[in-house]
Write an enzyme that holds these catalytic residues in place. Structure first.
Site, PDB file in Angstrom:
ATOM      1  N   ASP A 370       0.861  -1.181   0.000  1.00  0.00           N
ATOM      2  CA  ASP A 370       0.000   0.000   0.000  1.00  0.00           C
ATOM      3  C   ASP A 370       0.899   1.233   0.000  1.00  0.00           C
ATOM      4  OD1 ASP A 370      -2.334   1.585   0.308  1.00  0.00           O
ATOM      5  OD2 ASP A 370      -1.982   1.685   2.457  1.00  0.00           O
ATOM      6  N   GLU A 469      -3.649  20.365   0.992  1.00  0.00           N
ATOM      7  CA  GLU A 469      -4.249  21.673   1.252  1.00  0.00           C
ATOM      8  C   GLU A 469      -3.923  22.152   2.658  1.00  0.00           C
ATOM      9  OE1 GLU A 469      -8.421  21.964   0.285  1.00  0.00           O
ATOM     10  OE2 GLU A 469      -7.777  22.891  -1.579  1.00  0.00           O
TER      11      GLU A 469
END
Length: 1111
Positions: A370, A469
């Site tokens: 992953d 962000e």
């Protein structure tokens, strides 16, 4: 179909309750089920059959205890181990099922296992989500819920979910009905409807809270239980638990079947020999040994067959399985005790959760990993930027290992104290009032979808949908542009201490096609500006021609950032006039309200306004890798292990991480992306180019992917991860390892031969389903190249030696049959037969299998090529097994005929005869034990005090036990059990007996030494070469930690922005906004049992009056 708070109605559908069960037994079923499972093993059933045969007097030539004692020991040890494992599973189940949660029915505080589908429950901050819930109401002003999905996907970023009801009395919902899809494993999909007061509302995934999430920064919320227990998406994604067995286990099963066939062949030969002997010679002996009534030559041959099955059963010794389990358990302890795999920051040691797969770690060919939380820390840091053609942050990046002064943000009382930056020139540029720099950070403070929270006065918390962000907005905050609050129509920021409220005119949302996001804002002085950020390739196409020179300089900076593995965004702006904006908003409204081709029309409107923009600069954010990831991947690649990354992220993010981890390298001229969804489409794309690096987007042809050095699969679901692993297992017949940290990795971990869970802050679902666990990806190198290789090497040495010593032991019986009238007479004493595997040879071979190592751990890590023989299964296979049989056959011929010839017609020094059966048995078994002990010494590369004690101690124990059991005292006490009275002292005091032992040992060992010497000279293996190097060189020092070299990037873009579509609509939506007001508390507030998992808050800040600080 379910009703809220209507248990009788919901129980009629027999929905699963919320209890989970992973245990296999209870107190009543343990004994029968465990014995049934153990006797399903072929070897155990075989030894039970032998035990039954030994109870038949006409067949048995050995006492019953020679089989019963080892069998009971094996069954007992295995049962204790299984019971311990299941007790641990019961404890885990009990711990989860007994967690408590508030249920609306009568205000009860229920255990998790008693929660039913249709119940309305209340969750508090930092509590785990009990079941899959439909969100009804929350304490948040926008009716939102903030959750951490670490248990599901390993991401520690906080996600936002939306409640269904905006009314304050939604918690009193009692007549609502929900119709939804049946339980499934799709984490990102949910379809259903809610009927309330004859009004039907649609339900989607944003309104559902999944089990495994954790409530963060939300005081409380109410939810309706939709799926419980095994029906939850978390459990549906867990996959089917299968019993994993190693390739050596499978090979041993094949070999055991072959050995059974070989045993049957030997017994048949000896039975035929008995029939011939009975006809030709047996009649002569009937005067001394009369036959029983009804016994003729054919029946005698039949009984002899089964007698030899008992005598020769040691070709499949039951102690083999006991020893294998002990060896695996011991090597598992080495992993648990390894301090070099201990992570002190989280106090997490490595753990071998399964003790039956150790040697498989030395044969891995494919690793499936992953990304988020496994390769990366999922922590974004604002590292560098380019503003108006000038690069900032290079100083801190190039000299990050040296001590440099951090930028002091104490002048900004609203700054985040955790933010670190080293380039002082950037702060000076902002303070000097540079317009481009101020516009740069103003854009970062305005163009985003971050949701701010201020729970108490001055306590500011940012809820970022993506960590990218969050990093950018935090950077703007520290440089004086603090994003403070937002409403659907306004954004409030503090610009160098001055409060400025911007009108939010429009949000042009991000999606994977646009690869950019824009906002249109109106400043207090009436200036209208479009701020845009996005991929460089996209933004450059929409810039004003006057920006060409600046674009060249910025591109140079972007190439440097991309070469360093940073994730880049380009920032641009455009001033708008009022009249044009009015016309554009009209066209935008028409596009939004259109029924047909809405998406296409919106894209056209966005394209119209996002052009002729002015370039501001670029940002470079580091998606922090875990320590040592690139070096670990490089070492594993040298070991010829292929690493595939399976991630749900988009293509750009996957490519960026590939470069950061050294999976994709600059010498790979291009990345080949397969994005077709059909076999024909894939075939056409593959005909274009045959690449070294391979990026899979969608479905692929597995054979082509396996030829590549690197494969990255993006946009894959948890189920697809498992399917990819299963495809490789099926078509490549190679050992696979899956490593992950979230619930979305559980099915992949279970599908692979070896499952590894990353433990720590990212949740424990993957760890609970894994075979091995540790805290950092870099420990995988030591797990495979050191522990895995040693475990495989030790197991293979053990099997070679074990089969050698037991075939040698058994073949002597076979040769003796031709001299005892095929009567199933044993060569050795019965007590020697019982003790040979359990006492005399057990500890030395365990010492070899637990402590031996060809080279130490540093040399193993320094030469990853040592790992490759395990992948090719060179140390133990069918060819090696046949070689062991041939070696045993030769040794058994020497060990039978040399003592037989030496003792034939031999007399003692005093003239008395010693050529009797008992003396021959003693001499044969002594020669055997000495030879197998010397052979073990030749196989041992690494001697310890324990090995020395086991080898010499076992030989000493043999002679001590032999003299004791052959003594007069034992004969007088147990006359029938110890008939070899005086044999030891009668034989072992003769020089010719010791000369025979020496001669037999020499003839057995010399050919082995000569063969190995010639083989090393002519065809040395990688192990031989490294061991020769070890003898010549000093111990290698641990490699120094060096900063990564600066690479000259040939990549076109480093863009990788982990943002999702739809948040623009959320932050501008008014239907979720409601006034803050107090509500009657239905439950008494309680401290969460998970209070130790406190969310990370920024420090307390207080708003300064306007104008208190000069810009």
């Amino acid at each position: 179909h379910l009703r809220a708070n209507d248990r009788p109605f919901n129980l009629s559908y027999r929905y699963a309750n919320n209890a989970i069960k992973t245990s296999k037994y209870n107190i009543f079923t343990f004994l029968p089920l465990n014995l049934f499972e153990q006797f399903r093993r072929l070897a155990n059933a075989y030894f039970l059959f032998l035990f039954c045969l030994q109870l038949i007097p006409q067949v048995s030539s050995l006492s019953w205890f020679t089989t019963a004692v080892p069998l009971i020991l094996v069954l007992g040890i295995t049962a204790v181990k299984d019971a311990n494992d299941d007790i641990n599973r019961h404890r885990t189940d009990k711990q989860v099922n007994n967690r408590r949660v508030d249920v609306l029915v009568d205000g009860q505080n229920e255990k998790w296992m008693n929660v039913q589908v249709g119940d309305i429950i209340k969750l508090e901050n930092n509590q785990f989500v009990t079941a899959d819930l439909l969100l009804l109401s929350s304490s948040e002003p926008l009716n939102l819920v903030y959750v951490e999905t670490a248990e599901l996907d390993g991401s520690v970023s906080v996600c936002v979910r939306v409640c269904v009801c905006a009314c304050d009395d939604s918690v009193y919902l009692s007549s609502g009905e929900v119709r939804c899809e049946p339980p499934n494993n799709r984490l990102d999909k949910f379809k259903g409807t809610l009927t309330l007061d004859q009004q039907v509302s649609s339900l989607d995934n944003d309104k559902v809270l999944l089990r495994g999430c954790t409530l963060r920064n939300t005081e409380w919320c109410f939810g309706l239980v939709v799926f419980g227990g095994p029906d939850t998406k978390l459990m549906q994604n867990s996959g089917k638990t299968v019993f994993k067995r190693t390739s050596i286990d499978h090979l041993m099963n094949v070999l055991v079947l072959c050995i059974f066939g070989f045993l049957a062949t030997m017994c048949t030969i000896l039975a035929i020999g008995n029939a011939i002997w009975e006809v030709k010679e047996g009649s002569v002996f009937t005067a001394f040994l009369p036959r029983e009534n009804g016994i003729d030559a054919s029946l005698s041959s039949f009984l002899t067959f089964w007698s030899y099955v008992i005598v020769l059963n040691t070709v499949v010794p039951i102690s083999l399985y006991v020893s294998v389990e002990i060896i695996r358990l011991g090597n598992s302890f080495y992993i648990d005790w390894d301090r070099k795999m201990y992570y002190p920051k989280s106090d997490t040691p490595a753990q071998a959760r399964t003790t039956t797969l150790n040697e498989e770690l030395g044969q891995i060919k494919y690793i499936f990993s992953d990304k988020t939380g496994t390769l990366t820390q999922n922590i974004m840091t604002f590292n560098r930027c380019s503003i108006n053609g000038k690069a900032y942050g290079d100083f801190c990046f190039l000299f990050s290992l040296q001590k440099t002064d951090k930028v002091d943000f104490s002048w900004n009382q609203l700054a985040d104290p955790k933010f670190v930056f080293h380039d002082h020139s950037l702060l000076e540029t902002v303070k000097d009032g540079n317009p481009e720099a101020q516009t740069f950070f103003r854009l970062l403070a305005l163009c985003h979808t971050v949701m701010p929270e201020e729970k108490t006065e001055g306590e500011l918390v940012y809820q970022a949908q993506s960590p990218d962000e969050g990093a950018l907005v935090t950077a703007a905050r520290n440089f004086g542009f603090v994003f403070r609050s937002r409403t659907p129509e306004t954004i409030t920021i503090m610009e160098n201490g001055r409060k400025v409220v911007y009108e939010l005119v429009a949000v042009l949302d991000f999606n994977n096609v646009r690869k950019r996001m824009s906002v249109i804002v109106r400043s207090p002085d009436g200036r209208i500006t479009l701020f845009c950020k996005g991929a460089d390739t996209i933004i450059y196409e929409r810039l004003h021609p006057s920006c060409s020179k600046l674009m060249e300089v910025t591109t140079k900076h972007l190439n440097e950032y991309a070469g360093d593995g940073l994730r880049t965004l380009v920032l641009a702006y455009k001033d708008l006039d009022e009249s044009y904006l009015g016309e554009w908003r009209q066209r935008h409204h028409e596009a939004v309200t259109s029924i047909e081709d809405r998406e296409e029309r919106l894209d056209e409107v966005y394209e119209e306004i996002e052009k002729d923009m002015m370039l501001l600069g670029a940002t470079a954010v580091e998606d922090k890798l875990q320590d040592g990831v690139p070096q670990t991947i490089e070492q594993l690649a040298k070991a010829d292990i292929k690493i595939w990354v399976l991630t749900g992220d988009k293509q750009e993010t996957a490519e960026n991480i590939g470069y950061s981890c050294n999976m994709l390298r600059e010498e790979m001229k291009d990345i080949f992306i397969v994005a077709a969804n059909t076999a024909e489409g894939v075939r056409e794309e593959l005909q274009i180019f045959n690449p070294p690096g391979f990026l899979i987007y969608g479905k692929e042809k597995i054979s082509t992917a396996c030829m590549c050095q690197t494969v990255i699969c993006c946009r894959v679901t948890p189920l697809q991860k498992a399917q990819v692993v299963q495809l490789v297992k099926k078509y490549k017949q190679a050992m696979t390892l899956a490593i992950g940290d979230g619930a979305n990795d559980v099915s992949m971990i279970k599908a692979a031969h070896i499952g590894v869970g990353i433990s720590g802050q990212e949740g424990m679902q993957a760890v609970l389903s894994s075979d091995f666990s540790f805290a950092q990806f870099r420990y995988l190198q030591r797990l495979l190249l050191v522990h895995g290789r040693w475990s495989y090497l030790r197991m293979c040495k053990f099997l070679q030696y074990f089969f050698y010593k037991n075939f040698t032991f058994t073949f002597v019986h076979f040769w003796y049959a031709f001299f005892c009238g095929f009567s199933a007479q044993t060569v050795y004493d019965e007590w020697f037969i019982t003790s040979y595997n359990l006492v005399y040879t057990a500890l030395p071979v365990l010492g070899l299998s637990l402590f031996d190592q060809d080279v130490n751990d540093r040399w193993s890590s320094r030469h990853p090529q040592l790992y490759s023989p395990g992948q090719l299964n060179l140390y133990f296979n069918k060819k090696i097994f046949v070689r062991c049989m041939m070696h045993s056959c030769y040794s058994s011929l020497i060990l039978f005929f040399i003592p037989w010839a030496a003792i034939h017609d031999t007399v003692r020094d005093d003239g008395k005869d010693i050529a009797d059966y008992q003396s021959f048995a003693l001499l044969a078994q002594t020669c055997l034990l000495v030879v197998v002990s010397i052979q073990l010494c030749l196989d041992t590369h690494y001697w310890t005090a324990v090995n020395q004690f086991f080898v010499w101690g076992s030989l000493a124990a043999y002679f001590a036990v032999t003299f004791t059991m052959y003594s007069n005292g034992m004969f007088f006490i147990f006359t029938s059990a110890f008939p070899f009275v005086g044999t030891a002292r009668n034989s072992l005091n003769q020089p010719n007996v010791w000369l025979t032992i020496f001669l037999a040992s020499l003839l057995c060992i010399l050919p082995v030494v000569a063969f190995r010497f010639i083989l090393i000279q002519l065809r040395p293996t990688i192990n031989d070469k490294v061991r020769h190097k070890v003898r010549k060189e000093a111990l290698p020092a641990p490699p120094p930690r060096r900063p990564p070299p600066r690479r000259i990037s040939t990549r076109r873009s480093g863009y990788a922005f982990s943002h999702a579509q739809g948040y623009g609509d959320l932050v501008t939506s008014k239907r979720f906004l409601r006034p803050l007001k107090s509500r009657p508390a239905l439950f008494i507030q309680k401290d969460s049992v998970l209070a130790q998992n406190e969310p990370q808050h920024y420090r307390t800040i207080s708003e300064e009056p306007e104008g208190s600080m000069s810009p």
